[in-house]
Design a protein around this motif. Structure first.
Motif, PDB file in Angstrom:
ATOM      1  N   SER A 257       0.847  -1.198   0.075  1.00  0.00           N
ATOM      2  CA  SER A 257      -0.068  -0.202   0.019  1.00  0.00           C
ATOM      3  C   SER A 257       0.760   1.348   0.053  1.00  0.00           C
ATOM      4  O   SER A 257       0.546   2.338   0.575  1.00  0.00           O
ATOM      5  N   ILE A 346      -5.901  -2.741   6.871  1.00  0.00           N
ATOM      6  CA  ILE A 346      -6.479  -3.230   5.777  1.00  0.00           C
ATOM      7  C   ILE A 346      -7.256  -4.602   6.018  1.00  0.00           C
ATOM      8  O   ILE A 346      -8.262  -4.708   5.576  1.00  0.00           O
ATOM      9  N   ALA A 359     -12.067  -2.791  -4.453  1.00  0.00           N
ATOM     10  CA  ALA A 359     -11.017  -3.002  -3.632  1.00  0.00           C
ATOM     11  C   ALA A 359     -10.980  -4.414  -2.804  1.00  0.00           C
ATOM     12  O   ALA A 359      -9.910  -5.080  -2.489  1.00  0.00           O
ATOM     13  N   PHE A 363      -8.020  -7.287  -2.929  1.00  0.00           N
ATOM     14  CA  PHE A 363      -7.617  -7.819  -1.485  1.00  0.00           C
ATOM     15  C   PHE A 363      -7.666  -9.547  -1.584  1.00  0.00           C
ATOM     16  O   PHE A 363      -6.994 -10.229  -1.431  1.00  0.00           O
ATOM     17  N   GLU A 386      -6.040  -1.235  -7.708  1.00  0.00           N
ATOM     18  CA  GLU A 386      -6.621  -1.626  -6.521  1.00  0.00           C
ATOM     19  C   GLU A 386      -5.507  -2.711  -5.704  1.00  0.00           C
ATOM     20  O   GLU A 386      -5.510  -2.865  -4.589  1.00  0.00           O
ATOM     21  N   TYR A 390      -4.234  -2.414  -1.986  1.00  0.00           N
ATOM     22  CA  TYR A 390      -4.826  -3.287  -0.903  1.00  0.00           C
ATOM     23  C   TYR A 390      -4.391  -4.858  -0.991  1.00  0.00           C
ATOM     24  O   TYR A 390      -4.623  -5.420   0.000  1.00  0.00           O
TER      25      TYR A 390
END
Length: 570
Positions: A257, A346, A359, A363, A386, A390
Motif C-alpha cells: 500500500s 486493511i 478494492a 484484496f 486496487e 490493497y
C-alpha cells in the motif's frame, strides 16, 4: 542573461562532448544559429564547417569509422534529408553518428512556416533512437539526461543496442541569441559542467548518505529477482515502493500500500529516490518524483528511462546503481513498522461483512495469491491500481501490459502466456477491457477443444461494475455527471452474463455471488481448463463510487492522526 535557446544549445553540446562524442561538424543555417555559436565556443580550433549537409554526413561517418564519434549540426527543412544516405550507411555498418537538427516550435509546424518539416520523421526508419528537447523543458538537466542517453545509444553503451546513428531534434524559440562573446559563453558553460545542469537548477547532488527509497515498475533490465543486478537492490535493504508488475513486488523490502504510506509523516523524510523500470500507476509516486526538494536518480534501460517530470538529477546505467544505494536498517525498519500498521488496518477493514467492490476483489486476489501463486495478468484498468493499494506484497509479481497501458488485448495476452507456458494462468479484467477483447474468448473455446493432450489452463475473471470506474478517481470525475457517463464511463448494455452462458457447453462459466472471503477461497481453487469467473459488482452512481473510495482511503489514512507521528520517524 543567456537566453533559453542558447542555454539549451550549450547544454546539448556539452553533454555530447562529455559522453563520448569527440568531433562536431556544423552546417550553417538560421534556426540552428544557437547551436553553431555554442559549437564555436566549445570546440574552437577542432570545429569543422561544411555547407553541404550530404558531405557533412559522410565526413561524420568517416570519423566514426576511425573511432572518433562525431555529431553533425544542421538547420531545419531539407537539411536533415540530405544526411539520410550517410545515416543509412551508419545504421547498417554499426558506426556511431549523432544528427543534431534545429527545429521550430510545434505551433509553427503544419502552417507553412519557412524551412519547416517533420524533422524526426525524415530519419525515423534509419536511426537507433531519436529524441526531441527544447527550452520548454522544466529543467536544463532534463535536456542533459535525454542527450546523454542518445550519446550512449550512439556509441553502443546502452543495453542491447548496437552502436549506430541517432537523431536529436532541438526545438529553439526566438530570440536566437547571438550577442554574447565566446568568452562569455564559456564562462556560463562552467555552470553546466558534467552535463547534468545541477548548478543551473540550484540543487547540488548530495555527497553524504541520504534517506533513500526505491520506486520500481516493470522493467526490461530487472526481470529476474535472482539476477546479480536485482540482488544488488535487494541486499541494499532499502524501502522499495514496487508496482505489482515489478519483480521487486515479491521481495521482503517491498512496502504494501505504498501510495498510502507516502502520505504518512515518514514520507516527508525521504531525501533520495531511485527509479527502476517504468512506474506509472499512481499520482502519489508521480508527485514524489516531481518533488524539486528531492534528489531523483533514474536508472536507464531499454528503450529509455522514467523521468516524466524532467526532475531527475542523474540518469545512470544499471551497473552504476550500487554507488547510490546506502544501506540504512533503521530507515527500513521504520517503513516496515509503518507498513505493518497499514496492513493490519486493511485486514481489519476487509474482515467485516461489506458489499463487494473493486478494492475487495483486489484484496481477495492478493490473499489467494499467497496460497495459490499462479501467473496472474492484470488488465490496465481499476484492478491493477486496487491491487497496488490493497493486496499484500511478497507474492509472485503480477503480469500486465504496462508499456503503453492500453485497455486492448488483455485477455489475448494472458492466453498467449498460458499457451506458451502450459501453466495455470489467470487474467483479471474489468467489463470494458473484457468487451474490448471479446473475440479472444471465442478463440479460447476453439483452442480448448483442440488441445486435449495439453489442455489450456486459463481462468478469466471478469469484474463488471458498469464501465469506466477508473475515471471516477481522476479529475474528470469531478465534472458534470451526464458528461462523465457519456464520454468516460461509457457503459455498454451488452449482456455479458448471457454471452458467457452461451459458451457454457465448451468452457466452465461461474457467476460469483458472495463476500470478500468467499471470493478469496474460490480463487484458491486449482485452474484446470478454460473457465470464466463473472463477478458482478453492485451498480453505483459516480458520486457513490467516489465517496466509497474516498471513505476507505480516509479510514486508512486516519492511522496517522491517531498515532504519534514520531513513532514512524527514523
Amino acid at each position: 542573461m543567456i537566453e533559453k535557446s542558447l542555454a539549451v544549445a550549450l547544454q546539448t553540446l556539452i553533454t555530447l562532448q562529455e559522453n563520448g562524442i569527440e568531433k562536431i561538424i556544423v552546417c550553417p543555417g538560421s534556426r540552428s544559429a544557437p547551436l553553431a555559436i555554442a559549437a564555436h565556443a566549445l570546440w574552437a580550433d577542432s570545429l569543422i564547417v561544411e555547407t553541404d549537409e550530404r558531405v557533412a554526413g559522410f565526413l561524420a561517418l568517416g570519423m566514426g569509422k576511425a573511432g572518433h564519434p562525431c555529431a553533425v549540426v544542421v538547420t531545419s527543412g531539407s537539411a536533415v534529408a540530405n544526411l539520410h544516405p550517410a545515416v543509412e550507411e551508419a545504421a547498417y555498418s554499426g558506426v556511431p553518428l549523432v544528427v543534431v537538427s534545429a527545429d521550430r516550435p510545434a505551433e509553427l509546424r503544419g502552417v507553412q512556416a519557412s524551412q519547416t518539416t517533420n524533422n524526426l520523421a525524415v530519419l525515423a526508419g534509419s536511426v537507433r533512437d531519436s529524441r526531441e528537447v527544447s527550452g520548454d523543458f522544466p529543467q536544463l538537466r532534463a535536456v542533459a539526461n535525454q542527450v546523454r542517453r542518445l550519446a550512449q545509444v550512439a556509441i553502443g553503451q546502452a543495453y542491447g543496442i548496437l552502436a549506430g546513428p541517432v537523431h536529436l531534434n532541438v526545438v529553439l524559440r526566438e530570440p536566437l541569441d547571438t550577442r554574447f562573446s565566446d568568452e562569455e559563453i564559456r564562462e556560463y558553460a562552467k555552470s553546466l559542467t558534467k552535463g547534468n545542469g545541477k548548478e543551473f537548477s540550484g540543487r547540488p547532488l548530495r555527497e553524504q548518505t541520504a534517506k533513500t527509497v526505491i520506486v520500481a515498475g516493470p522493467s526490461t533490465v530487472f526481470t529476474d529477482l535472482e539476477s546479480e543486478l536485482a540482488q544488488i537492490v535487494v541486499e541494499a535493504n532499502l524501502p522499495i515502493l514496487a508496482e505489482p508488475s515489478s519483480i521487486f513486488w515479491a521481495c521482503s523490502q517491498a512496502m504494501p500500500s505504498h501510495p498510502l504510506l507516502l502520505s504518512a509523516p515518514l514520507g516527508a523524510d525521504i531525501e533520495r529516490v531511485i527509479v527502476l523500470g517504468h512506474p506509472t500507476l499512481t499520482r502519489e509516486v508521480a508527485t514524489l518524483l516531481a518533488n524539486p526538494e528531492l534528489e531523483v536518480i533514474a536508472v536507464a534501460e531499454n528503450p529509455t528511462y522514467t523521468d516524466v517530470s524532467g526532475n531527475a538529477d542523474q540518469v545512470i546505467m544499471p551497473e552504476q546503481l550500487g554507488q547510490w544505494l546506502d544501506t540504512d536498517l533503521t530507515w527500513l525498519a521504520a517503513w516496515q513498522h509503518l507498513a505493518l500498521q497499514v496492513r493490519r488496518q486493511i485486514n481489519q477493514y476487509f474482515g467485516t461483512p461489506r458489499v463487494l467492490d473493486y478494492a475487495g476483489v483486489a484484496f481477495a486476489l492478493g490473499k489467494a495469491m499467497q496460497n495459490y501463486p499462479v501467473d496472474t495478468f492484470l488488465a490496465a484498468s481499476s484492478i491493477v491500481r486496487e491491487v497496488n493499494l490493497y493486496a499484500p506484497v511478497g507474492t509472485r509479481a503480477y503480469l500486465a501490459n504496462r508499456g503503453l497501458a492500453g485497455i486492448d488485448g488483455n485477455v489475448s495476452t494472458a492466453c498467449g502466456v498460458a499457451l506458451a507456458t502450459g501453466a495455470p494462468t489467470r487474467v483479471v479484467v474489468g467489463d470494458l477491457a473484457f468487451l474490448h477483447d471479446l473475440g479472444a474468448l471465442v478463440t479460447l473455446v476453439e483452442q480448448a477443444r483442440q488441445m486435449s493432450s495439453a489442455p489450456l489452463r486459463l481462468q478469466v475473471v471478469v469484474i463488471d461494475d458498469g464501465g469506466g470506474s477508473l475515471f471516477s478517481t481522476l479529475e474528470y470525475g469531478a465534472g458534470p455527471l451526464d458528461r462523465f457517463a457519456r464520454v468516460f464511463q461509457a457503459k455498454r448494455d451488452f449482456p455479458i452474463a448471457d454471452f458467457l452462458r452461451a459458451l457454457e457447453q465448451q468452457i466452465k462459466v461461474q457467476e460469483f455471488v458472495g463476500d470478500v472471503w468467499q471470493l478469496q477461497e474460490l480463487l484458491r481453487e486449482e485452474i484446470v481448463g478454460v473457465e470464466v469467473l463473472y463477478v458482478s459488482l453492485s451498480a453505483k452512481s459516480l458520486p457513490e463510487m467516489r465517496e466509497n473510495r474516498a471513505a476507505l482511503r480516509a479510514e486508512l489514512l486516519s492511522l496517522w492522526s491517531h498515532s504519534n507521528s514520531q513513532e514512524f520517524s527514523s
